[in-house]
Design an enzyme around this catalytic site. Structure first.
Site, PDB file in Angstrom:
ATOM      1  N   HIS A  63       0.867  -1.187   0.000  1.00  0.00           N
ATOM      2  CA  HIS A  63       0.000   0.000   0.000  1.00  0.00           C
ATOM      3  C   HIS A  63       0.897   1.228   0.000  1.00  0.00           C
ATOM      4  CE1 HIS A  63      -3.653  -2.361   0.800  1.00  0.00           C
ATOM      5  NE2 HIS A  63      -2.848  -3.138   1.510  1.00  0.00           N
ATOM      6  N   HIS A 233      -2.706 -12.366   1.333  1.00  0.00           N
ATOM      7  CA  HIS A 233      -2.349 -12.580   2.751  1.00  0.00           C
ATOM      8  C   HIS A 233      -3.111 -13.707   3.437  1.00  0.00           C
ATOM      9  CE1 HIS A 233      -5.888 -10.081   3.095  1.00  0.00           C
ATOM     10  NE2 HIS A 233      -5.256  -8.949   2.884  1.00  0.00           N
ATOM     11  N   ASP A 306       2.232  -6.984   2.369  1.00  0.00           N
ATOM     12  CA  ASP A 306       1.054  -6.216   2.781  1.00  0.00           C
ATOM     13  C   ASP A 306       1.501  -4.961   3.550  1.00  0.00           C
ATOM     14  OD1 ASP A 306      -1.535  -5.372   3.134  1.00  0.00           O
ATOM     15  OD2 ASP A 306      -2.075  -6.913   4.597  1.00  0.00           O
ATOM     16  N   HIS A 310       0.582   3.486   8.299  1.00  0.00           N
ATOM     17  CA  HIS A 310      -0.395   4.364   8.941  1.00  0.00           C
ATOM     18  C   HIS A 310       0.395   5.386   9.738  1.00  0.00           C
ATOM     19  CE1 HIS A 310      -3.980   2.122   7.871  1.00  0.00           C
ATOM     20  NE2 HIS A 310      -3.399   1.015   8.260  1.00  0.00           N
TER      21      HIS A 310
HETATM   22 ZN   LIG Z   1      -5.994  -7.092   2.570  1.00  0.00          ZN
END
Ligand SMILES: [Zn+2]
Length: 430
Positions: A63, A233, A306, A310
């Site tokens: 991400h 995942h 993954d 944050h």
């Molecule tokens: Zn996910």
């Protein structure tokens, strides 16, 4: 012409089985030679004596938070963290703001990556508009713009009819469908794996079956549609068994696991430390064992981080309130070496395959192997070097890792992307 000569390393290439001391010459971004005593006039020389030289590692689940959440990560900082973790290519999930559900956003990400990312960035498009799970996204035009898969990751596609349509459409465009397998009704309100540990900590549980029922449904839909289907995942033992079942039936079903799902179990959760909160949650020791067994047997195709940045302000909240996810790019190789290779479970060549040919084959990327004419992407790592992870020196904008301060045996030494050294140990995180 730019030239790089990587000398004296132990070259290991799972695709060909090549495993011996050799040099690799890269010219103008492409591998120009692999062999002994190569000489290239005017080349920059990297001495890899004592190091493993492998095809560039690929992380198919990252991400990057741009566009929309640049306070947590950007394409530039995420790519730097990837390079420092030994990755030459990363695939970014579409849950940005706006969601990557059309070619305009895809083009933006690709252009941004070209201008500021030190590694290759391959976008993954959304399955549905806004990843809302209702109407299909602009899958054909995103494919034309360059997405390598579709996924609503962060969310599952709850409606089975929509998933069926998505698989049929993805088949037309030869894209794999990656699902974040979670039945939201079963997981609702949960903060960690449902079991003795959640009871002990007084936290609400996310049962393994919330993952299992979605994997089962998706495998049946994959059989119906013939689509290439990939479980993101994967974390639960029944899910591993179902993927094995699907493979035994000859279905084009693949899956990935994250390093934290084999390195940690629910019992390792530090009470009220939000760096242990992720989806899927850290599972039981029994699930961890099943995941490791799947890596050994070959039922699991790829390792993926993954990486979910944050910002501190978001993670510094009560456990129940903070968002799910941890960063993982810079610790993945170290965790895999420790828990799989040094633990005597997975041979080094197989580990390299999980980072290279595994994801490359799922996504049909023409990378992940070493051959003349292919892109000059190379991961150089030291299987034994001692180093300590200091999250405050991470290239990532976010610091949400449960592995801060951890001492590692083995990790990346240098990352070569298109013949250029994108990172080498001593820069930033080490
Ligand atoms: Zn996910």
């Amino acid at each position: 012409m730019t030239r790089l000569l990587i000398k004296n390393g132990r070259v290991m290439d799972p695709a060909s089985g090549f495993d011996r001391t050799a040099d690799i010459a890269i010219e103008d971004g492409q591998i120009a030679g692999i062999g002994e005593n190569l000489e290239t006039a005017g080349a920059e020389v990297f001495d890899a004596l004592g190091l493993i030289v492998a095809p560039g590692f690929i992380d198919m689940h990252v991400h990057l938070r741009e566009p929309g959440f640049e306070h947590a990560e950007t394409i530039e900082t995420g790519a730097k963290a990837a390079a420092a973790g030994g990755f030459t290519s990363i695939c970014c999930m579409p849950n940005t703001q706006p969601v990557n559900d059309n070619a305009t956003v895809t083009n933006y990400i690709i252009a941004k990556a070209r201008s500021c990312a030190v590694v290759n960035v391959f976008p993954i498009g959304a399955i549905t508009k806004g990843s809302a799970g209702e109407e299909l996204a602009a899958i054909g035009s995103m494919k034309a713009a360059g997405v390598v898969a579709i996924s609503d990751d962060g969310r599952p596609v709850m409606n089975a009819r929509v998933m069926r349509l998505a698989m049929e459409t993805a088949g037309v465009f030869d894209l794999p469908v990656i699902d974040h397998c979670e039945d939201l009704h079963l997981s609702a309100g949960g903060d960690m794996h449902e079991g003795l540990e959640s009871v002990r900590l007084g936290l609400r549980g996310i049962p393994s079956c919330s993952e299992d029922v979605m994997v089962a449904r998706d495998i049946l839909l994959a059989e119906l549609t013939g689509a290439r289907y990939h479980v993101a995942h994967l974390s639960a033992k029944n899910s591993v068994a179902m993927v094995a079942f699907a493979k035994a039936r000859g279905l084009p079903v693949t899956c990935e696991v994250t390093p934290h799902h084999f390195a940690l179990a629910d019992a390792d959760t530090k009470p009220y430390d939000s760096n242990y909160k992720m989806k899927p949650p850290l599972r039981s020791r029994c699930d961890v064992q099943a995941v490791v067994d799947g890596l050994v047997s070959g039922h699991i195709d790829a390792l993926a981080t993954d990486h979910a940045p944050h910002a501190g302000s978001d993670k510094m909240q009560e456990f129940e309130k903070c968002p799910f996810g941890i960063i993982g790019l810079e610790t993945a190789v170290g965790l895999a070496l420790e828990h799989l290779v040094h633990a005597g479970k997975v041979p080094l060549m197989r580990l390299i395959a999980l980072f290279t040919t595994g994801p490359a084959d799922v996504l049909k990327l023409n990378r992940g192997r070493l051959a003349v004419g292919l892109p000059g992407d190379v991961t150089i790592f030291d299987p034994d070097a001692a180093w300590t992870y200091d999250v405050n020196r991470s290239f990532s904008k976010s610091k949400n890792s449960p592995f801060d301060g951890k001492q590692f045996r083995g990790g990346p030494a240098a990352t070569v992307v298109g013949g250029a050294i994108a990172w080498r140990r001593g820069e930033g995180s080490d």
